[in-house]
Design a protein around this motif. Structure first.
Motif, PDB file in Angstrom:
ATOM      1  N   ALA A 160       0.814  -1.161   0.085  1.00 25.83           N
ATOM      2  CA  ALA A 160      -0.004  -0.090  -0.066  1.00 25.83           C
ATOM      3  C   ALA A 160       0.739   1.396  -0.135  1.00 25.83           C
ATOM      4  CB  ALA A 160      -0.881  -0.070   1.075  1.00 25.83           C
ATOM      5  N   VAL A 161       1.956   1.277   0.690  1.00 24.89           N
ATOM      6  CA  VAL A 161       2.630   2.594   0.757  1.00 24.89           C
ATOM      7  C   VAL A 161       3.752   2.658  -0.182  1.00 24.89           C
ATOM      8  CG1 VAL A 161       4.406   3.602   2.377  1.00 24.89           C
ATOM      9  CG2 VAL A 161       2.420   2.490   3.430  1.00 24.89           C
ATOM     10  N   ILE A 162       4.008   1.700  -1.114  1.00 21.92           N
ATOM     11  CA  ILE A 162       4.862   1.846  -2.085  1.00 21.92           C
ATOM     12  C   ILE A 162       4.516   2.832  -3.203  1.00 21.92           C
ATOM     13  CG2 ILE A 162       3.635   0.022  -3.644  1.00 21.92           C
ATOM     14  CD1 ILE A 162       6.268  -0.719  -4.673  1.00 21.92           C
ATOM     15  N   ARG A 163       3.144   3.224  -3.218  1.00 22.56           N
ATOM     16  CA  ARG A 163       2.686   4.024  -3.998  1.00 22.56           C
ATOM     17  C   ARG A 163       3.362   5.673  -3.736  1.00 22.56           C
ATOM     18  NH1 ARG A 163      -2.270   3.053  -6.889  1.00 22.56           N
ATOM     19  NH2 ARG A 163      -2.997   5.177  -6.412  1.00 22.56           N
ATOM     20  N   ALA A 164       3.419   5.541  -2.406  1.00 21.14           N
ATOM     21  CA  ALA A 164       3.954   6.871  -1.818  1.00 21.14           C
ATOM     22  C   ALA A 164       5.403   6.919  -1.540  1.00 21.14           C
ATOM     23  CB  ALA A 164       3.256   7.160  -0.507  1.00 21.14           C
ATOM     24  N   ALA A 165       6.103   5.686  -1.317  1.00 25.13           N
ATOM     25  CA  ALA A 165       7.510   5.700  -0.871  1.00 25.13           C
ATOM     26  C   ALA A 165       8.210   5.886  -2.182  1.00 25.13           C
ATOM     27  CB  ALA A 165       7.626   4.441  -0.053  1.00 25.13           C
ATOM     28  N   LEU A 166       7.740   5.308  -3.382  1.00 27.22           N
ATOM     29  CA  LEU A 166       8.791   5.420  -4.512  1.00 27.22           C
ATOM     30  C   LEU A 166       7.944   5.916  -5.704  1.00 27.22           C
ATOM     31  CD1 LEU A 166       9.751   1.487  -4.317  1.00 27.22           C
ATOM     32  CD2 LEU A 166      10.992   3.310  -3.611  1.00 27.22           C
ATOM     33  N   PRO A 167       8.766   6.429  -6.653  1.00 27.10           N
ATOM     34  CA  PRO A 167       8.087   7.004  -7.583  1.00 27.10           C
ATOM     35  C   PRO A 167       7.600   6.073  -8.442  1.00 27.10           C
ATOM     36  CG  PRO A 167      10.814   6.920  -7.934  1.00 27.10           C
ATOM     37  CD  PRO A 167      10.302   6.617  -6.731  1.00 27.10           C
ATOM     38  N   ALA A 168       6.478   6.318  -9.344  1.00 31.84           N
ATOM     39  CA  ALA A 168       5.752   5.342 -10.323  1.00 31.84           C
ATOM     40  C   ALA A 168       6.802   4.401 -11.049  1.00 31.84           C
ATOM     41  CB  ALA A 168       4.841   5.918 -11.114  1.00 31.84           C
ATOM     42  N   ARG A 169       7.735   4.991 -11.533  1.00 30.29           N
ATOM     43  CA  ARG A 169       8.708   4.149 -12.348  1.00 30.29           C
ATOM     44  C   ARG A 169       9.439   2.944 -11.595  1.00 30.29           C
ATOM     45  NH1 ARG A 169      11.125   8.918 -11.325  1.00 30.29           N
ATOM     46  NH2 ARG A 169      13.353   8.592 -10.185  1.00 30.29           N
ATOM     47  N   LEU A 170       9.439   3.074 -10.288  1.00 35.44           N
ATOM     48  CA  LEU A 170       9.794   2.057  -9.629  1.00 35.44           C
ATOM     49  C   LEU A 170       8.769   1.221  -9.062  1.00 35.44           C
ATOM     50  CD1 LEU A 170      12.859   4.227  -7.626  1.00 35.44           C
ATOM     51  CD2 LEU A 170      13.053   2.571  -9.475  1.00 35.44           C
ATOM     52  N   TRP A 171       7.740   1.231  -9.356  1.00 35.02           N
ATOM     53  CA  TRP A 171       6.770   0.335  -8.517  1.00 35.02           C
ATOM     54  C   TRP A 171       7.057  -1.027  -9.056  1.00 35.02           C
ATOM     55  CZ3 TRP A 171       1.291   3.079  -9.275  1.00 35.02           C
ATOM     56  CH2 TRP A 171       1.303   4.178  -8.488  1.00 35.02           C
ATOM     57  N   THR A 172       7.224  -1.396 -10.286  1.00 34.97           N
ATOM     58  CA  THR A 172       7.575  -2.765 -10.753  1.00 34.97           C
ATOM     59  C   THR A 172       8.676  -3.410  -9.892  1.00 34.97           C
ATOM     60  OG1 THR A 172       6.579  -2.406 -13.067  1.00 34.97           O
ATOM     61  CG2 THR A 172       8.001  -4.144 -12.801  1.00 34.97           C
TER      62      THR A 172
ATOM     63  N   PRO B  15      -6.230   7.747  -4.565  1.00 29.36           N
ATOM     64  CA  PRO B  15      -5.439   7.129  -3.460  1.00 29.36           C
ATOM     65  C   PRO B  15      -5.813   6.221  -2.479  1.00 29.36           C
ATOM     66  CG  PRO B  15      -5.222   9.490  -3.875  1.00 29.36           C
ATOM     67  CD  PRO B  15      -6.419   9.084  -4.513  1.00 29.36           C
ATOM     68  N   GLU B  16      -6.943   6.489  -2.102  1.00 28.27           N
ATOM     69  CA  GLU B  16      -7.801   5.560  -1.076  1.00 28.27           C
ATOM     70  C   GLU B  16      -7.899   4.147  -1.830  1.00 28.27           C
ATOM     71  OE1 GLU B  16     -11.739   5.040   1.746  1.00 28.27           O
ATOM     72  OE2 GLU B  16     -11.209   6.810   0.858  1.00 28.27           O
ATOM     73  N   GLU B  17      -8.611   4.155  -2.808  1.00 29.54           N
ATOM     74  CA  GLU B  17      -8.864   3.020  -3.592  1.00 29.54           C
ATOM     75  C   GLU B  17      -7.607   2.021  -4.150  1.00 29.54           C
ATOM     76  OE1 GLU B  17     -12.374   1.371  -4.927  1.00 29.54           O
ATOM     77  OE2 GLU B  17     -12.237   2.096  -2.762  1.00 29.54           O
ATOM     78  N   GLY B  18      -6.552   2.914  -4.427  1.00 29.03           N
ATOM     79  CA  GLY B  18      -5.225   2.370  -4.912  1.00 29.03           C
ATOM     80  C   GLY B  18      -4.570   1.671  -3.772  1.00 29.03           C
ATOM     81  N   GLY B  19      -4.752   2.127  -2.559  1.00 21.43           N
ATOM     82  CA  GLY B  19      -3.980   1.639  -1.199  1.00 21.43           C
ATOM     83  C   GLY B  19      -4.847   0.408  -0.921  1.00 21.43           C
ATOM     84  N   ARG B  20      -6.060   0.357  -1.335  1.00 17.85           N
ATOM     85  CA  ARG B  20      -6.975  -0.695  -0.980  1.00 17.85           C
ATOM     86  C   ARG B  20      -6.593  -1.915  -1.697  1.00 17.85           C
ATOM     87  NH1 ARG B  20     -12.830   0.748  -0.612  1.00 17.85           N
ATOM     88  NH2 ARG B  20     -12.355   1.562   1.606  1.00 17.85           N
ATOM     89  N   ALA B  21      -6.266  -1.296  -3.112  1.00 15.82           N
ATOM     90  CA  ALA B  21      -6.123  -2.627  -4.201  1.00 15.82           C
ATOM     91  C   ALA B  21      -4.765  -3.192  -3.796  1.00 15.82           C
ATOM     92  CB  ALA B  21      -6.148  -1.908  -5.645  1.00 15.82           C
ATOM     93  N   ALA B  22      -3.584  -2.280  -3.305  1.00 14.11           N
ATOM     94  CA  ALA B  22      -2.260  -2.807  -3.290  1.00 14.11           C
ATOM     95  C   ALA B  22      -2.327  -3.572  -1.751  1.00 14.11           C
ATOM     96  CB  ALA B  22      -1.436  -1.723  -3.084  1.00 14.11           C
ATOM     97  N   ALA B  23      -3.023  -3.278  -0.825  1.00 20.89           N
ATOM     98  CA  ALA B  23      -2.944  -4.080   0.177  1.00 20.89           C
ATOM     99  C   ALA B  23      -3.650  -5.493   0.124  1.00 20.89           C
ATOM    100  CB  ALA B  23      -3.581  -3.325   1.491  1.00 20.89           C
ATOM    101  N   ALA B  24      -4.750  -5.286  -0.880  1.00 17.57           N
ATOM    102  CA  ALA B  24      -5.231  -6.686  -0.970  1.00 17.57           C
ATOM    103  C   ALA B  24      -4.534  -7.853  -1.659  1.00 17.57           C
ATOM    104  CB  ALA B  24      -6.726  -6.347  -1.972  1.00 17.57           C
ATOM    105  N   ILE B  25      -3.243  -7.395  -2.153  1.00 20.52           N
ATOM    106  CA  ILE B  25      -2.318  -8.400  -2.649  1.00 20.52           C
ATOM    107  C   ILE B  25      -1.772  -9.243  -1.365  1.00 20.52           C
ATOM    108  CG2 ILE B  25      -0.169  -8.585  -3.706  1.00 20.52           C
ATOM    109  CD1 ILE B  25      -0.577  -5.985  -5.327  1.00 20.52           C
ATOM    110  N   ALA B  26      -1.323  -8.472  -0.254  1.00 21.04           N
ATOM    111  CA  ALA B  26      -1.202  -9.354   0.793  1.00 21.04           C
ATOM    112  C   ALA B  26      -2.234 -10.235   1.512  1.00 21.04           C
ATOM    113  CB  ALA B  26      -0.537  -8.464   2.086  1.00 21.04           C
TER     114      ALA B  26
END
Length: 488
Positions: free
Chosen positions: A144-156, A409-420
């Motif tokens: 969930a926090v990767i969206r804020a901690a890293l730039p988009a180009r480093l998400w992968t 941002p809220e839906e994105g964090g929820r989508a990311a956290a759902a991976i775990a």
């Protein structure tokens, strides 16, 4: 799933090819190294502790007693993890990035320390639950926090590093536990985990960006949380109770609860998964299903040491390392897979991954023999490595597809956290199903081994169909979507 996917008002479709990942040295350079350590470290400590206790418990039981509660250490830990991953969004809204991470590491450290000093089995079980809550929160926060901690180009790259930690943890957990158990110091193993958690927590304020706390209180999806937790509990219990009918009943109850969970989520405004998951024509549901089926195959690692010892006469430590070949294949391949940027190549990897995983399990089943000769045992390693490589090929691209499914941002964090959440639930389900398949073999360990390997191979192969459905769905998206965020 193409790079020109766009977002539709009310929810976007996941796009497999969203970013062109830069070199690894940028992620692991001075600017982003601290954030990478915290994100990956949080996932790693949780993954290690899934299997750490399995190696320590025989020694702990000899000292504390409570052998009848042996299997509940894993059950309580996994259920606590599932609960915490589902509450990740609420903690982020209440405490922000830094506060939520500090809470996660503090909870994990406290649980680990209490495990280390537990004078009896009852307190050890409670401590494992606290430890699982911290580990689950850390796992959910990582994505969930990767969206804020890293730039988009480093998400992968960042996602590949974090999800590779599941493989590293599955490899390191039994090894670390076995090492401490070998010298009779099971308490020191938990103490070491506490030290790691404390060190990671100490650097959080220095390396993570601070986010504003939510101005409104995020409501808890109580019904969804209760149903999914009950399902996780039912499937975990199914993995430890004796008798095939009891195991099958537990899995049946869990499936009914999950069906009820989906029905409730589709109708409710309080959800665990983002609303896009339940929209007609959405590919996000297929992305999550494929991730779950890949994680489902990881459950076989709990049983491979048993097969190695009983069918090949391997010492326990050696058998454990043979079983870890799947995690090694997962981790190594995932690092390389994250370098792939071509649209067609990424689509193919997402379909090829489940195929390789299923094929590896199938071949491993065919290689099982009574009194297996050493030359055949050596063949197991590359076969299991290939099976794990199937997970590594697809996992990072599917994870980024889920993360980039919306600009909200809220839906994105929820989508990311759902991976775990999906990963934890799938491992619990896979372990229980494998336990049922094992019992179907009766007194024959050869039949039991083949049942587990063949059965999981068939289930994991379905992931190729769900990945194909995700690819096909994304090709039929409407054209009036706003562009997804891209890297620089």
């Amino acid at each position: 799933m193409s790079s020109d996917d766009h977002e539709q008002p009310g929810g976007a479709e996941p796009a497999i090819e969203t970013f062109v990942p830069p070199a690894w040295r940028e992620l692991l350079g001075r600017e982003h190294l601290g954030a990478a350590i915290v994100l990956a470290g949080g996932v790693l400590v949780g993954a290690i502790n899934i299997y750490l206790a399995a190696s320590l418990l025989p020694t702990a039981v000899a000292e504390l007693g409570g052998a009848s509660f042996y299997a509940w250490n894993m059950t309580i830990y996994l259920v606590a993890m599932v609960i915490a991953t589902m509450l990740t969004g609420r903690f982020l809204s209440r405490w922000g990035n830094v506060g939520a991470y500090l809470l996660g590491f503090a909870t994990f450290t406290a649980g680990s320390l209490t495990c280390a000093v537990s004078p009896e089995m009852a307190l050890l079980l409670v401590s494992r639950g606290v430890q699982g809550l911290g580990a689950g929160l850390l796992s959910g926060l990582g994505f969930a926090v990767i969206r804020a901690a890293l730039p988009a180009r480093l998400w992968t790259r960042g996602t590949a590093l974090m999800s590779a930690m599941y493989g590293v943890g599955n490899f390191a957990g039994p090894a670390i536990g076995g090492l401490f158990a070998q010298v009779g110091s099971w308490r020191l193993a938990f103490a070491a985990m506490a030290v790691i958690g404390a060190v990671c927590g100490a650097i959080v304020p220095r390396v993570l960006p601070r986010s504003e706390r939510g101005s409104t209180r995020v409501p808890v999806p109580v019904v969804s949380l209760l149903m999914s937790t009950a399902a996780a509990g039912a499937v975990s219990v199914a993995g430890v109770v004796a008798g095939t009918p009891a195991k099958a009943a537990g899995i049946g109850v869990a499936l009914l609860l999950m069906a009820g969970f989906v029905v409730h989520e589709r109708r409710s405004e309080l959800r665990v998964f983002p609303r896009t998951t339940y929209q007609r024509g959405s590919s996000l549901k297929w992305v999550y299903l494929t991730l779950g089926l890949l994680a489902f195959g990881v459950a076989v690692e709990s049983f491979l040491p048993l097969f190695g010892q009983r069918l090949a006469g391997l010492p326990p430590l050696v058998a454990g390392f043979f079983a870890a070949a799947i995690s090694l294949g997962w981790s190594v391949t995932q690092i390389g897979s994250s370098s792939v940027t071509g649209h067609r190549a990424m689509r193919r990897l997402c379909v090829l991954g489940p195929v390789l995983l299923a094929a590896g399990l199938l071949v491993q089943g065919l290689l099982q023999r009574e009194d297996t000769p050493i030359w055949l045992v050596l063949v197991w390693v590359p076969v299991l490595f290939v099976a794990g490589a199937g997970i590594g090929l697809a996992y990072p691209h599917l994870s980024v597809a889920a993360m980039s499914s919306t600009q909200d941002p809220e839906e994105g964090g929820r989508a990311a956290a759902a991976i775990a959440t999906v990963t934890s639930l799938s491992i619990a389900f896979g372990t229980a199903v494998a336990g049922v398949l094992l019992n179907l073999g009766g007194a024959s360990m050869l039949d039991a081994a083949r049942n587990v390997l063949f059965g999981l191979a068939v289930i994991c192969a379905i992931g190729a169909l769900s990945a194909h459905a995700a690819n096909r769905t994304s090709l039929t998206e409407p054209a009036d979507r706003a562009p997804l965020p891209r890297g620089a």
